[in-house]
Motif scaffolding. Structure first.
Motif, PDB file in Angstrom:
ATOM      1  N   ALA A 253      46.499  43.740  34.951  1.00  0.00           N
ATOM      2  CA  ALA A 253      45.126  43.531  34.547  1.00  0.00           C
ATOM      3  C   ALA A 253      44.268  43.657  35.808  1.00  0.00           C
ATOM      4  O   ALA A 253      44.783  43.555  36.925  1.00  0.00           O
ATOM      5  CB  ALA A 253      44.967  42.130  33.960  1.00  0.00           C
ATOM      6  N   THR A 254      42.982  43.876  35.612  1.00  0.00           N
ATOM      7  CA  THR A 254      42.083  43.938  36.774  1.00  0.00           C
ATOM      8  C   THR A 254      41.446  42.569  37.000  1.00  0.00           C
ATOM      9  O   THR A 254      41.443  41.718  36.102  1.00  0.00           O
ATOM     10  CB  THR A 254      40.958  44.964  36.531  1.00  0.00           C
ATOM     11  OG1 THR A 254      40.222  44.529  35.382  1.00  0.00           O
ATOM     12  CG2 THR A 254      41.513  46.360  36.288  1.00  0.00           C
ATOM     13  N   TYR A 255      40.905  42.383  38.177  1.00  0.00           N
ATOM     14  CA  TYR A 255      40.167  41.161  38.529  1.00  0.00           C
ATOM     15  C   TYR A 255      38.842  41.581  39.148  1.00  0.00           C
ATOM     16  O   TYR A 255      38.830  42.331  40.127  1.00  0.00           O
ATOM     17  CB  TYR A 255      40.954  40.322  39.545  1.00  0.00           C
ATOM     18  CG  TYR A 255      42.137  39.609  38.918  1.00  0.00           C
ATOM     19  CD1 TYR A 255      42.060  38.260  38.575  1.00  0.00           C
ATOM     20  CD2 TYR A 255      43.310  40.300  38.642  1.00  0.00           C
ATOM     21  CE1 TYR A 255      43.137  37.615  37.978  1.00  0.00           C
ATOM     22  CE2 TYR A 255      44.389  39.668  38.043  1.00  0.00           C
ATOM     23  CZ  TYR A 255      44.298  38.328  37.718  1.00  0.00           C
ATOM     24  OH  TYR A 255      45.361  37.692  37.118  1.00  0.00           O
ATOM     25  N   SER A 256      37.737  41.133  38.565  1.00  0.00           N
ATOM     26  CA  SER A 256      36.437  41.462  39.146  1.00  0.00           C
ATOM     27  C   SER A 256      35.486  40.283  38.972  1.00  0.00           C
ATOM     28  O   SER A 256      35.465  39.640  37.914  1.00  0.00           O
ATOM     29  CB  SER A 256      35.884  42.716  38.455  1.00  0.00           C
ATOM     30  OG  SER A 256      34.498  42.778  38.684  1.00  0.00           O
ATOM     31  N   TRP A 257      34.716  40.033  40.018  1.00  0.00           N
ATOM     32  CA  TRP A 257      33.769  38.901  39.981  1.00  0.00           C
ATOM     33  C   TRP A 257      32.347  39.405  39.725  1.00  0.00           C
ATOM     34  O   TRP A 257      31.387  38.688  39.899  1.00  0.00           O
ATOM     35  CB  TRP A 257      33.869  38.106  41.291  1.00  0.00           C
ATOM     36  CG  TRP A 257      35.142  37.297  41.339  1.00  0.00           C
ATOM     37  CD1 TRP A 257      35.263  35.966  41.049  1.00  0.00           C
ATOM     38  CD2 TRP A 257      36.470  37.749  41.648  1.00  0.00           C
ATOM     39  NE1 TRP A 257      36.580  35.576  41.156  1.00  0.00           N
ATOM     40  CE2 TRP A 257      37.347  36.644  41.526  1.00  0.00           C
ATOM     41  CE3 TRP A 257      37.020  38.982  42.007  1.00  0.00           C
ATOM     42  CZ2 TRP A 257      38.718  36.734  41.751  1.00  0.00           C
ATOM     43  CZ3 TRP A 257      38.385  39.071  42.229  1.00  0.00           C
ATOM     44  CH2 TRP A 257      39.216  37.957  42.106  1.00  0.00           C
ATOM     45  N   HIS A 258      32.232  40.683  39.290  1.00  0.00           N
ATOM     46  CA  HIS A 258      30.914  41.271  39.018  1.00  0.00           C
ATOM     47  C   HIS A 258      30.837  41.644  37.544  1.00  0.00           C
ATOM     48  O   HIS A 258      31.851  41.732  36.868  1.00  0.00           O
ATOM     49  CB  HIS A 258      30.701  42.532  39.859  1.00  0.00           C
ATOM     50  CG  HIS A 258      30.989  42.289  41.306  1.00  0.00           C
ATOM     51  ND1 HIS A 258      30.157  41.547  42.099  1.00  0.00           N
ATOM     52  CD2 HIS A 258      32.042  42.649  42.078  1.00  0.00           C
ATOM     53  CE1 HIS A 258      30.690  41.463  43.313  1.00  0.00           C
ATOM     54  NE2 HIS A 258      31.830  42.123  43.323  1.00  0.00           N
ATOM     55  N   GLU A 259      29.634  41.908  37.098  1.00  0.00           N
ATOM     56  CA  GLU A 259      29.397  42.339  35.694  1.00  0.00           C
ATOM     57  C   GLU A 259      30.254  41.515  34.746  1.00  0.00           C
ATOM     58  O   GLU A 259      31.194  42.028  34.116  1.00  0.00           O
ATOM     59  CB  GLU A 259      29.722  43.821  35.516  1.00  0.00           C
ATOM     60  CG  GLU A 259      28.793  44.738  36.282  1.00  0.00           C
ATOM     61  CD  GLU A 259      29.271  46.177  36.229  1.00  0.00           C
ATOM     62  OE1 GLU A 259      29.735  46.607  35.151  1.00  0.00           O
ATOM     63  OE2 GLU A 259      29.198  46.837  37.270  1.00  0.00           O
ATOM     64  N   LEU A 260      29.948  40.221  34.681  1.00  0.00           N
ATOM     65  CA  LEU A 260      30.794  39.296  33.917  1.00  0.00           C
ATOM     66  C   LEU A 260      30.506  39.410  32.421  1.00  0.00           C
ATOM     67  O   LEU A 260      29.825  38.572  31.823  1.00  0.00           O
ATOM     68  CB  LEU A 260      30.576  37.872  34.436  1.00  0.00           C
ATOM     69  CG  LEU A 260      31.017  37.692  35.895  1.00  0.00           C
ATOM     70  CD1 LEU A 260      30.553  36.363  36.446  1.00  0.00           C
ATOM     71  CD2 LEU A 260      32.531  37.843  36.039  1.00  0.00           C
ATOM     72  N   ASP A 261      31.017  40.496  31.826  1.00  0.00           N
ATOM     73  CA  ASP A 261      30.827  40.690  30.391  1.00  0.00           C
ATOM     74  C   ASP A 261      32.129  41.229  29.775  1.00  0.00           C
ATOM     75  O   ASP A 261      33.115  41.432  30.474  1.00  0.00           O
ATOM     76  CB  ASP A 261      29.664  41.654  30.123  1.00  0.00           C
ATOM     77  CG  ASP A 261      29.863  42.983  30.840  1.00  0.00           C
ATOM     78  OD1 ASP A 261      31.034  43.432  30.925  1.00  0.00           O
ATOM     79  OD2 ASP A 261      28.886  43.575  31.323  1.00  0.00           O
TER      80      ASP A 261
END
Ligand SMILES: Cc1cc2nc3c(=O)[nH]c(=O)nc-3n(C[C@H](O)[C@H](O)[C@H](O)COP(=O)(O)OP(=O)(O)OC[C@H]3O[C@@H](n4cnc5c(N)ncnc54)[C@H](O)[C@@H]3O)c2cc1C
Length: 363
Positions: A253-261
């Protein structure tokens, strides 16, 4: 309230709460398991849930895995949490009459020779074999996985099909007549019932609990098809590939702290394709692409307990990326706290943020 339950409580010399009706807000992984365990204790429960909000449980890959990090160290409280979850999900399948619990080994190929050396050395803790076994040759899956150094096979791991489980729970609660399909708003009256908020990522916007330090993390997963390979285990190195049956697999899976949608992105898809190609030899086709936001917390521990000023309002949230493993154990602990006034683990109790509520600290 069962007669036996009452007698048992009196014999144990504990005072059960005899009258409260619990209202659980949210029927994701957290709310469903909490409501279920309250019912098991003979408590009166209703659940309010809306399909208007997305649910991260419906996007989650559902993995549970006791060994994490480069050195594959046992996760927090693994000795307690993992035996508990295995019993819990097996019992639950019988009770809600659905099949969603899939115990399965996870094969973690060593990333390089140094990593192999580390696991050949005596740095590995003595109790490592409780959760993992080591292989040092490259014959395992040599036509499937890009790996030449061997790896670790994890025990007490697997995945839970959360979509199937939540749907079975929904039927179970509906048949008991305790599910209200609506959105809970601040206009809903908070009466002298006990309200437990299990809203997942929506919890950030809850005026009672928005002082808690959430740290939401977006994640994306792909469901893929791979033709005719014989992969019996989940593979995990940089990305995971879970065999779902027939030629279907889940890649994440990916992990991102931006564009939280909850919107899937081209960037997320390309990251996953790249990770897949690094790990796996056969070609694959993408079947579907999903995204969600994990209700993670700054200190990586769940948010459990009662509001500092209003003891009728509680929260069960902050399960982050480990909801499948944390939810059963801590829902049980929360139920013991609510019904039998037992202690909550200090690392999950939201009273650790009392100073934030009073406005003293800044995180
Ligand atoms: C891409 C991705 C992959 C993941 N993979 C894994 C994994 O492999 N293993 C793992 O353990 N975890 C994984 N997770 C994390 C896991 O999804 C979460 O830990 C868990 O699902 C959180 O459950 P929850 O019940 O707290 O929240 P949710 O599932 O989001 O449920 C909240 C519910 O509350 C309802 N709700 C909210 N507000 C209101 C309101 N005001 N009124 C009525 N209803 C309301 C919502 O509609 C929803 O049904 C992953 C997450 C993502 C995004």
């Amino acid at each position: 309230m069962g007669f036996l339950y009452l007698i048992q409580s009196l014999m144990n010399d504990v005072q059960p709460n005899l009258s409260p009706k619990y209202t659980i807000i949210g029927q994701g992984l957290a709310g469903s398991i909490l409501a279920y365990l309250l019912l098991q204790e003979g408590q009166e429960v209703q659940i309010i849930d809306t399909l208007e909000f997305p649910s991260s449980s419906k996007v989650a890959a559902g993995l549970y895995n006791p060994l994490t990090g480069r050195k594959l160290i046992k996760t927090w409280l693994a000795d307690k949490i993992f035996p508990f979850l295995e019993d819990f999900y097996q019992q639950l399948e019988k009770e809600v009459k659905a099949k969603f619990f899939h115990p399965q080994a996870i094969y973690r190929p060593f990333i390089n020779e140094d990593s192999q050396k580390y696991f050949k050395s005596d740095h590995v803790p003595d109790d490592f074999s409780d959760f993992g076994t080591l292989t040092f040759d490259n014959t395992k899956y040599q036509n499937i996985i890009n790996s030449q150094f061997g790896g670790v096979t994890t025990k007490h791991s697997g995945w839970v099909d959360l979509k199937v489980m939540l749907s079975a729970f929904r039927t179970y609660f509906s048949e008991k007549g305790i599910l209200r399909e609506e959105k809970f708003t601040s206009k809903n009256e908070i009466t002298n019932q006990i309200f437990i908020f299990c809203e997942g990522i929506e919890g950030r916007n809850n005026p009672h609990f928005n002082y808690l330090p959430f740290n939401p993390v977006k994640g994306e997963v792909l469901d893929i098809e791979i033709d005719n390979i014989d992969l019996q285990e989940i593979v995990n190195q940089g990305a995971f590939v879970i065999p779902l049956g027939e030629n279907n697999y889940r890649l994440g899976a990916t992990y991102s702290w931006h564009e939280l949608d909850f919107t899937p992105t081209e960037q997320g898809k390309n990251d996953l394709i790249e990770k897949y190609q690094k790990l796996m030899k056969p070609s694959m086709r993408i079947l579907s692409h999903n995204a969600g936001v994990r209700p993670a917390t700054k200190d990586r521990r769940p948010f459990i307990g009662m509001h500092p000023d209003d003891k009728n309002i509680g929260i069960f949230n902050g399960l982050g990326s480990k909801g499948v493993s944390l939810a059963p154990y801590f829902a049980k602990q929360f139920v013991d706290f609510l019904v039998y006034q037992k202690e909550l683990h200090p690392e999950v109790n939201i009273n650790r943020f009392a100073s934030l509520y009073l406005g003293v600290d800044k995180v």
